[in-house]
Design a protein around this motif. Structure first.
Motif, PDB file in Angstrom:
ATOM      1  N   UNK A  83       0.925  -1.037   0.547  1.00 43.22           N
ATOM      2  CA  UNK A  83      -0.199   0.538   0.143  1.00 43.22           C
ATOM      3  C   UNK A  83       0.610   0.880  -0.383  1.00 43.22           C
ATOM      4  N   UNK A  84       2.107   1.074   0.835  1.00 41.85           N
ATOM      5  CA  UNK A  84       2.879   1.950   0.521  1.00 41.85           C
ATOM      6  C   UNK A  84       3.717   2.659  -0.435  1.00 41.85           C
ATOM      7  N   UNK A  85       3.947   1.588  -1.028  1.00 38.99           N
ATOM      8  CA  UNK A  85       4.936   1.924  -2.619  1.00 38.99           C
ATOM      9  C   UNK A  85       4.965   2.910  -2.977  1.00 38.99           C
ATOM     10  N   UNK A  86       3.950   3.194  -3.360  1.00 35.32           N
ATOM     11  CA  UNK A  86       3.958   4.608  -4.440  1.00 35.32           C
ATOM     12  C   UNK A  86       4.364   6.102  -3.742  1.00 35.32           C
ATOM     13  N   UNK A  87       4.974   5.846  -2.283  1.00 34.55           N
ATOM     14  CA  UNK A  87       5.640   6.962  -1.231  1.00 34.55           C
ATOM     15  C   UNK A  87       6.772   6.182  -0.922  1.00 34.55           C
TER      16      UNK A  87
END
Length: 258
Positions: free
Chosen positions: A226-230
């Motif tokens: 879930x946090x991979x984009x940021x």
């Protein structure tokens, strides 16, 4: 046989007796040369065990490290996980000015990481420990030393992380780096993550590869996606063959561009 209260009292006294050694520990961390701070094998085999390891739930601990159990900082970490994590921190901490640990217990890990940041050149100005128990002898002594130096502001918040006072400190201090090791339920650990996510450039979760902590292990698996984009994500989950099972594990994420 000692009753439960006697056992707690004796354990507390052990930490009282060990508290004066906190200054020596700080000096030992500060004395490491840059090449030693970047040498994971040296840290794992020669340095971290000398700081002292936890002596609870020994079935989760590698017996080959038994000489260091119940000593020093009582670090509840595997040296083969902690060493590469510290090397990673050394390479990623230059802009850290505030460090918060949610769930500090006796305080050994809190002290190690705070002093590691300072030794590696972070411009640390504030350290915050959050735990519902009263400050331990380790924390009390460490905060005394920090106040003597008057360069880092120490803050202890005796509360659960869901308390309004914790959220108020997070909003005021905007901690750059947060280590999450408090409520190990799925909901609790997720709440802690969301509490600091807006401000922290580095968020680290503990017990991300542990059969004893299925909720935090599951949460980390989800956060990686879930946090991979940021955030860029790295994990330290090596195990010891002498231990029957998988335990502990450190998961770190750093905000991209930070």
């Amino acid at each position: 046989m000692l009753n439960a209260q006697q056992a707690v009292t004796e354990r507390h006294q052990r930490f009282v007796d060990l508290a004066p050694s906190i200054r020596e520990t700080i000096d030992a961390i500060a004395a490491l040369r840059p090449e030693q701070r970047s040498d994971a094998e040296f840290l794992e085999r020669r340095f971290i065990p000398t700081l002292g390891l936890n002596d609870e739930l020994l079935h989760e601990q590698p017996p080959e490290l038994s000489a260091n159990f119940g000593m020093g900082l009582h670090l509840w970490q595997y040296p083969n996980q902690l060493a590469p994590y510290l090397v990673w921190l050394a390479d990623n901490c230059s802009d850290i000015s505030s460090y918060m640990e949610i769930g500090c217990r006796w305080g050994g890990m809190f002290i190690l990481v705070a002093e590691w940041l300072r030794a590696c050149g972070a411009g640390l100005k504030t350290v915050v420990a959050v735990d519902p128990i009263a400050p331990t002898p380790f924390i009390i002594r460490y905060f005394e030393l920090l106040r003597e130096q008057a360069t880092v502001e120490p803050i202890y918040i005796r509360a659960f992380s869901t308390a309004p006072v914790v959220a108020a400190h997070v909003d005021r201090l905007r901690p750059d780096f947060v280590f999450i090791d408090g409520d190990h339920s799925l909901e609790g650990a997720m709440r802690d993550h969301l509490l600091v996510r807006r401000h922290a450039d580095i968020i680290v979760h503990h017990d991300v590869h542990s059969q004893a902590c299925p909720d935090t292990t599951l949460l980390w698996k989800a956060l990686k996606e879930f946090e991979e984009p940021l955030f860029d994500v790295v994990e330290f989950t090596d195990q010891y063959p002498s231990v029957n099972g998988s335990f502990l594990g450190i998961g770190a994420m750093k905000r991209r561009g930070a």
